[in-house]
Write a protein that holds these residues in place. Structure first.
Motif, PDB file in Angstrom:
ATOM      1  N   VAL A  51       4.345  13.430  -9.780  1.00  0.00           N
ATOM      2  CA  VAL A  51       4.755  13.102  -8.515  1.00  0.00           C
ATOM      3  C   VAL A  51       3.341  12.934  -7.704  1.00  0.00           C
ATOM      4  CG1 VAL A  51       6.728  14.922  -8.868  1.00  0.00           C
ATOM      5  CG2 VAL A  51       4.629  15.885  -7.350  1.00  0.00           C
ATOM      6  N   SER A  52       3.739  12.170  -7.166  1.00  0.00           N
ATOM      7  CA  SER A  52       2.589  12.364  -5.665  1.00  0.00           C
ATOM      8  C   SER A  52       1.992  13.684  -5.241  1.00  0.00           C
ATOM      9  CB  SER A  52       2.569  11.519  -4.334  1.00  0.00           C
ATOM     10  OG  SER A  52       3.939  11.932  -3.693  1.00  0.00           O
ATOM     11  N   GLU A  92       8.324   5.925  -4.717  1.00  0.00           N
ATOM     12  CA  GLU A  92       8.119   7.114  -6.067  1.00  0.00           C
ATOM     13  C   GLU A  92       8.355   6.524  -6.664  1.00  0.00           C
ATOM     14  OE1 GLU A  92       5.708   8.651  -5.016  1.00  0.00           O
ATOM     15  OE2 GLU A  92       5.480   9.422  -2.649  1.00  0.00           O
TER      16      GLU A  92
END
Length: 178
Positions: A51-52, A92
């Motif tokens: 994930v970012s 995302e």
């Protein structure tokens, strides 16, 4: 108590993760049928989770995503899935191994799976010990008031554009029996 050399707890979790994998693969192929949608809770620090850094800062331990109206590029493999979602109007891409998933819930039919997730931080002897309740399947109907979950206004995602899909992050605690 006798030693469980077969490790039925692990076999049962793997089989039920297979249910989740099969459902997500079918949704990736044909879309969500009827009113079905999923709340998926996973550990953000588990091995293989991508994930970012922005999301990891906001959700340092775990997060719950919703696969319903606004998601895109759902891809399922034998070991995990990836999906595109929008968080506060920012698209995302998330990559989540099935081994990182703690919960899978479909409120349209009140179906829930809970998993014991092992992390690298756990000592080896803890990982080898069987969990007292490694999983739970819930299929009974709950009152409608317990099914609703709300997100804070600043956490409500929006689609990147009208043709895309995103999700809303909520806690599964709203769905658990007290």
């Amino acid at each position: 108590m006798a030693d469980d050399h077969i490790r039925y707890d692990i076999l049962a979790q793997e089989a039920l993760r297979g249910v989740m994998r099969k459902v997500l693969a079918e949704v990736a192929r044909t879309g969500l049928p009827g009113n079905h949608h999923f709340f998926i809770t996973f550990l953000t620090g588990a091995p293989g989770v991508r994930v970012s850094s922005r999301l990891r800062e906001r959700y340092p331990e775990q997060m719950t995503i919703v696969i319903q109206f606004q998601y895109w590029d759902l891809k399922v493999t034998d070991t995990g899935f990836e999906v595109g979602l929008s968080f506060s109007d920012v698209p995302e891409k998330l990559e989540i191994p099935f081994s990182a998933v703690r919960g899978f819930y479909d409120p349209s039919v009140n179906f829930e799976l809970e998993f014991d997730v092992k992390t690298d931080a756990q000592p080896e002897e803890e990982q080898a010990a069987p969990a007292p309740e490694p999983l739970t399947i819930v299929s009974e109907k709950k009152p409608k008031a317990e099914k609703k979950a709300t997100a804070e206004p600043d956490k409500k995602p929006a689609a990147a554009d009208a043709g895309t899909k995103g999700a809303e992050v909520v806690s599964l605690d709203a769905f658990r029996k007290k």
